[in-house]
Design a protein around this motif. Structure first.
Motif, PDB file in Angstrom:
ATOM      1  N   SER A  73      41.227  47.822  40.076  1.00  0.00           N
ATOM      2  CA  SER A  73      41.747  46.813  41.001  1.00  0.00           C
ATOM      3  C   SER A  73      42.941  47.367  41.766  1.00  0.00           C
ATOM      4  O   SER A  73      43.744  48.133  41.227  1.00  0.00           O
ATOM      5  N   ALA A 119      46.049  48.952  39.615  1.00  0.00           N
ATOM      6  CA  ALA A 119      46.161  48.305  38.303  1.00  0.00           C
ATOM      7  C   ALA A 119      45.990  49.379  37.236  1.00  0.00           C
ATOM      8  O   ALA A 119      44.888  49.667  36.777  1.00  0.00           O
ATOM      9  N   ARG A 156      42.789  48.995  35.082  1.00  0.00           N
ATOM     10  CA  ARG A 156      42.461  47.620  34.742  1.00  0.00           C
ATOM     11  C   ARG A 156      41.729  46.958  35.908  1.00  0.00           C
ATOM     12  O   ARG A 156      41.890  47.350  37.063  1.00  0.00           O
ATOM     13  N   VAL A 158      41.591  43.174  37.402  1.00  0.00           N
ATOM     14  CA  VAL A 158      42.231  41.864  37.334  1.00  0.00           C
ATOM     15  C   VAL A 158      41.573  40.954  38.363  1.00  0.00           C
ATOM     16  O   VAL A 158      40.925  41.413  39.310  1.00  0.00           O
ATOM     17  N   VAL A 312      47.832  36.336  38.138  1.00  0.00           N
ATOM     18  CA  VAL A 312      47.012  37.464  37.699  1.00  0.00           C
ATOM     19  C   VAL A 312      46.238  37.083  36.439  1.00  0.00           C
ATOM     20  O   VAL A 312      46.817  36.582  35.471  1.00  0.00           O
ATOM     21  N   THR A 313      44.924  37.336  36.441  1.00  0.00           N
ATOM     22  CA  THR A 313      44.075  37.124  35.264  1.00  0.00           C
ATOM     23  C   THR A 313      43.438  38.451  34.868  1.00  0.00           C
ATOM     24  O   THR A 313      42.605  38.983  35.621  1.00  0.00           O
ATOM     25  N   PRO A 314      43.812  39.036  33.713  1.00  0.00           N
ATOM     26  CA  PRO A 314      43.172  40.279  33.280  1.00  0.00           C
ATOM     27  C   PRO A 314      41.683  40.056  32.990  1.00  0.00           C
ATOM     28  O   PRO A 314      41.319  39.110  32.291  1.00  0.00           O
ATOM     29  N   SER A 317      40.358  46.076  30.541  1.00  0.00           N
ATOM     30  CA  SER A 317      41.389  47.093  30.435  1.00  0.00           C
ATOM     31  C   SER A 317      40.826  48.306  29.738  1.00  0.00           C
ATOM     32  O   SER A 317      39.723  48.271  29.177  1.00  0.00           O
TER      33      SER A 317
END
Length: 317
Positions: A73, A119, A156, A158, A312-314, A317
Motif C-alpha cells: 500500500s 506501508a 503492509r 492497509v 487506517v485499517t490493517p 502484514s
C-alpha cells in the motif's frame, strides 16, 4: 517479507526524505527534510506509519515505478499531481499496488512537491543518523533515479483504498506572514514599506535551498559588512543588488547578507508549493500575533493528522 519497486523514470530532485537531520547546524550541516512537511507527514499518517518515516519526495519532473514484488500500500499527498495506475486519480490518495502494476506521478494543476509514502520500511542509506537527502550533495537517503530498485521491508496492505481530504491549509499560499528582521534596521523605512506593500513573483532560479524573488528593488542602505550569523529556514535574505531570496529546506547554515524578514514556519509548507512565476506578497505580524498563528496551525495540523491515522485499517502484514 519484502516488496520491491523499480524506478523506470524520475525527474530532477526526486529524493528520499525523512523528517530531517537535526543538531548539526553548528558543523555547517543543514536539516534538509521535506520541502512540504505537512504533506510528507500526511502521507505517512494515512498508512499508519511513524510520522518521521522515510518517504519519496517527487518534484515537478514526476516519477514512474513498476511493482516487481507486492502487494504494497502507498499514499500520495502534496501537490495536485496526477496519479495513474490502471486508472487516473488526483493526488491525496491511498492505493495498493500488486506485482506487475505500475504507478506514475506527474504534474497536475497546482503545486510543486508530492510525497509517496510506503506501508513498510523503505530501505535507504543513512547519513548522520537520517535518511533526509541534501539536494545539492545527494548525501542521505539519496536521489531517486531511473533504474533503481526500491526495497520495502515488512510491507503492509492497509485499507480502504481511498481519497484523502486535502485541507485548505495544505494549498499554496500567495500571501505569507512574516516577522520583520532580524536586520530590518539595514533597510530604509520606504524600502520596508515597499517590501510589505508590493507583489513579488517566484523566479525560475530556485531549488531546495531557496528561490530568488522578482519584484521591487529592496537593497539595504548600509555597507554589507555584517559578520556571518546563523540562518533560519524562511529567512528572506537580500543581497547588495536588492534581490530577495526566500531560503528553504536545504538553506545554508550561516550567511552575511541582511535578512529583511522571516516567513512564519507555519506558512512555509504552503509557500513551498508555489511554482515559478506565481505571485506572493508579505504581511508583517507582531511577535505575539505570530505565536498565536503558529499555535493555531499546530493544533489544526495535529488534529488533521490524527484523523488520517485513525482511518487506517490493517488488512495484512
Amino acid at each position: 517479507m519484502s516488496a520491491q519497486l523499480r524506478v523506470t523514470a524520475a525527474g530532477p530532485l526526486v529524493s528520499v526524505q525523512d523528517a530531517g537531520r537535526f543538531g548539526f547546524a553548528r558543523f555547517g550541516v543543514t536539516a534538509s527534510g521535506p520541502m512540504d512537511r505537512l504533506a510528507y507527514r500526511a502521507a505517512n499518517a494515512a498508512l499508519g506509519n511513524r510520522l518521521d518515516a522515510a518517504a519519496i519526495e517527487v518534484s515537478l519532473g514526476g516519477l514512474r515505478l513498476d511493482c516487481l514484488a507486492g502487494p504494497i500500500s502507498l499514499a500520495v499527498a502534496g501537490a495536485g499531481f496526477i496519479v495513474e495506475t490502471d486508472q487516473a486519480f488526483g493526488s491525496w490518495q491511498v492505493l495498493t499496488l500488486a506485482a506487475g502494476q505500475s504507478l506514475t506521478l506527474r504534474r497536475g494543476p497546482w503545486g510543486s512537491w508530492c510525497y509517496l509514502a510506503v506501508a513498510g520500511e523503505l530501505k535507504a542509506p543513512l547519513w548522520l543518523g537520517s535518511h533526509a537527502t541534501h539536494g545539492s550533495s545527494g548525501k542521505g537517503g539519496g536521489l531517486v533515479t531511473a533504474g533503481m530498485d526500491l526495497q520495502i521491508e515488512s510491507p503492509r496492505v492497509v485499507g480502504p483504498d481511498r481519497a484523502l481530504p486535502c485541507p485548505v491549509f495544505a494549498r499554496p499560499r500567495h500571501r505569507l506572514h512574516v516577522t520583520l528582521g532580524p536586520q530590518d534596521r539595514c533597510f530604509a523605512p520606504e524600502t520596508l514599506q515597499a517590501f510589505l506593500s508590493s507583489s513579488f513573483s517566484l523566479t525560475a532560479a530556485g531549488n531546495r535551498m531557496g528561490v530568488r524573488l522578482a519584484g521591487p528593488d529592496i537593497a539595504p542602505n548600509v555597507a554589507l559588512t555584517m559578520p556571518s550569523e546563523p540562518i533560519a529556514r524562511g529567512s528572506v535574505q537580500v543581497a547588495g543588488d536588492g534581490v530577495a531570496t526566500l531560503l528553504l529546506a536545504d538553506h545554508q547554515t550561516t550567511g552575511g547578507y541582511p535578512k529583511i524578514a522571516t516567513v512564519l514556519d507555519c506558512d512555509l509548507d504552503a509557500a513551498a508549493q508555489l511554482r515559478p512565476h506565481d505571485a506572493i506578497g508579505f504581511t508583517a505580524l507582531t511577535p505575539a500575533e505570530a505565536v498565536a498563528r503558529a499555535r493555531l496551525y499546530a493544533a489544526s495540523t495535529e488534529s488533521y493528522l490524527a484523523a488520517l491515522a485513525a482511518a487506517v485499517t490493517p488488512l495484512s502484514s
